[in-house]
Design an enzyme around this catalytic site. Sequence first.
Site, PDB file in Angstrom:
ATOM      1  N   HIS A 198       4.815   0.480   1.002  1.00  0.00           N
ATOM      2  CA  HIS A 198       5.195  -0.232   2.221  1.00  0.00           C
ATOM      3  C   HIS A 198       4.206  -1.364   2.505  1.00  0.00           C
ATOM      4  O   HIS A 198       3.092  -1.377   1.986  1.00  0.00           O
ATOM      5  CB  HIS A 198       5.231   0.725   3.421  1.00  0.00           C
ATOM      6  CG  HIS A 198       3.905   1.360   3.726  1.00  0.00           C
ATOM      7  ND1 HIS A 198       3.458   2.479   3.077  1.00  0.00           N
ATOM      8  CD2 HIS A 198       2.923   1.025   4.596  1.00  0.00           C
ATOM      9  CE1 HIS A 198       2.265   2.825   3.539  1.00  0.00           C
ATOM     10  NE2 HIS A 198       1.911   1.946   4.468  1.00  0.00           N
ATOM     11  N   GLU A 234       3.662   8.296   8.535  1.00  0.00           N
ATOM     12  CA  GLU A 234       3.634   7.449   9.731  1.00  0.00           C
ATOM     13  C   GLU A 234       5.029   6.953  10.059  1.00  0.00           C
ATOM     14  O   GLU A 234       5.992   7.158   9.301  1.00  0.00           O
ATOM     15  CB  GLU A 234       2.704   6.251   9.500  1.00  0.00           C
ATOM     16  CG  GLU A 234       3.143   5.331   8.376  1.00  0.00           C
ATOM     17  CD  GLU A 234       2.060   4.322   7.988  1.00  0.00           C
ATOM     18  OE1 GLU A 234       0.868   4.613   8.171  1.00  0.00           O
ATOM     19  OE2 GLU A 234       2.436   3.234   7.513  1.00  0.00           O
ATOM     20  N   ARG A 277      -4.516   0.595  -1.720  1.00  0.00           N
ATOM     21  CA  ARG A 277      -3.963  -0.751  -1.905  1.00  0.00           C
ATOM     22  C   ARG A 277      -3.432  -0.904  -3.315  1.00  0.00           C
ATOM     23  O   ARG A 277      -4.131  -0.655  -4.292  1.00  0.00           O
ATOM     24  CB  ARG A 277      -5.023  -1.824  -1.663  1.00  0.00           C
ATOM     25  CG  ARG A 277      -5.378  -2.046  -0.222  1.00  0.00           C
ATOM     26  CD  ARG A 277      -6.137  -3.364  -0.049  1.00  0.00           C
ATOM     27  NE  ARG A 277      -6.846  -3.366   1.217  1.00  0.00           N
ATOM     28  CZ  ARG A 277      -8.146  -3.080   1.358  1.00  0.00           C
ATOM     29  NH1 ARG A 277      -8.858  -2.793   0.282  1.00  0.00           N
ATOM     30  NH2 ARG A 277      -8.713  -3.092   2.537  1.00  0.00           N
ATOM     31  N   GLN A 307       0.819  -1.207   0.000  1.00  0.00           N
ATOM     32  CA  GLN A 307       0.000   0.000   0.000  1.00  0.00           C
ATOM     33  C   GLN A 307       0.851   1.255   0.000  1.00  0.00           C
ATOM     34  O   GLN A 307       2.077   1.212   0.142  1.00  0.00           O
ATOM     35  CB  GLN A 307      -0.937  -0.013   1.215  1.00  0.00           C
ATOM     36  CG  GLN A 307      -0.228  -0.208   2.545  1.00  0.00           C
ATOM     37  CD  GLN A 307      -1.188  -0.475   3.691  1.00  0.00           C
ATOM     38  OE1 GLN A 307      -1.226   0.280   4.651  1.00  0.00           O
ATOM     39  NE2 GLN A 307      -1.951  -1.567   3.599  1.00  0.00           N
ATOM     40  N   HIS A 335       0.226   5.775   0.994  1.00  0.00           N
ATOM     41  CA  HIS A 335      -0.670   6.819   1.482  1.00  0.00           C
ATOM     42  C   HIS A 335      -0.390   8.133   0.747  1.00  0.00           C
ATOM     43  O   HIS A 335       0.772   8.448   0.442  1.00  0.00           O
ATOM     44  CB  HIS A 335      -0.477   7.046   2.983  1.00  0.00           C
ATOM     45  CG  HIS A 335      -0.616   5.811   3.807  1.00  0.00           C
ATOM     46  ND1 HIS A 335      -1.758   5.047   3.818  1.00  0.00           N
ATOM     47  CD2 HIS A 335       0.257   5.206   4.654  1.00  0.00           C
ATOM     48  CE1 HIS A 335      -1.587   4.015   4.645  1.00  0.00           C
ATOM     49  NE2 HIS A 335      -0.374   4.099   5.149  1.00  0.00           N
TER      50      HIS A 335
END
Length: 310
Positions: free
Chosen positions: A172, A115, A192, A95, A97
């Site tokens: 990642h 993150e 995804r 995936q 972001h």
Amino acid sequence: MRELLFMEPCFKPMIWGGHKMREKYGYPIPCDETGEAWVVSGHQNGKSTVKGGSFDGWKLDELWSQHGELFGNPAEKDFPLLVKVIDANGDLSIQVHPDDAYAFAHENGSKGKTECWYILDCEEGADIIVGHHAQTKEELVQMIDEGKWDKLLNCFPIHKGDFFYIPSGTVHAIRRGTLILEIQQNSDVTYRLYDYGRLQNGKPRELHLDKSKDVIRCPHRNAATAGDWEKRDGYEMRRLAAGEYFTADQWKVKTALDLEQMQDFLIVDVTEGQGTVDGVAVRAGDHFIAPYQYGTLHVEGELEIITSYR
């Protein structure tokens, strides 16, 4: 306010989840496929709850909106960070972001997601995926379209105590046999790229190939790593990450630590051991917030904690 805000998690069953959180921390997980515990969260998709004290039973988003004085009277609408414990009994999807600008434009004004991961525990031989090998956007798109995942993805071994910073736009995947503490922007936007052909309720889970191709950074650049340990009287500490969205530090307390709370709020995650904070017993698996102008936290015992703030 001179009171720590201990948080109860919101649990998330996942097809790749497990039951390590019950075994390691005694969490009352809802099933043996529990993938995530949102341990400090004001997000609408999973809100953590104050446990004990003056605000017992309050949701974090309620505190943020109705008692802004606990957080330095913030201008932001939502609590800016989200902390999770993730139990990967199976492989998570590959995936990526988006950043704030892309998420705002394409996801109804949502925040993007940068993150970081701290490896709480992992099985021998565990690995993760961070980054890719494509040198140009054209090469990236071609390898995705042709399904050349073995050649595209950067997979490498991990060990307990490893740390990874995952900026938005980074391909990642957490892999099986891994227990992770994740600190992130307050966002639930995930694209995804590949899901191993798995079925959920008899159907493949949705992929987001076009959006993934839009936001993946190319070529991949390795992010900054954690700083070196600094030894002090009674403890050691290191800076894990410092950026636009959050700062995170790790502390190994041998005997005692006086920790100054100088921020609008300070999230504290107890990752190992046990002890006390201002006389209150804490142990691995506890998560709490020291509010605005709390002052000094006096920590005693043999324990490890990770602190984060915006």
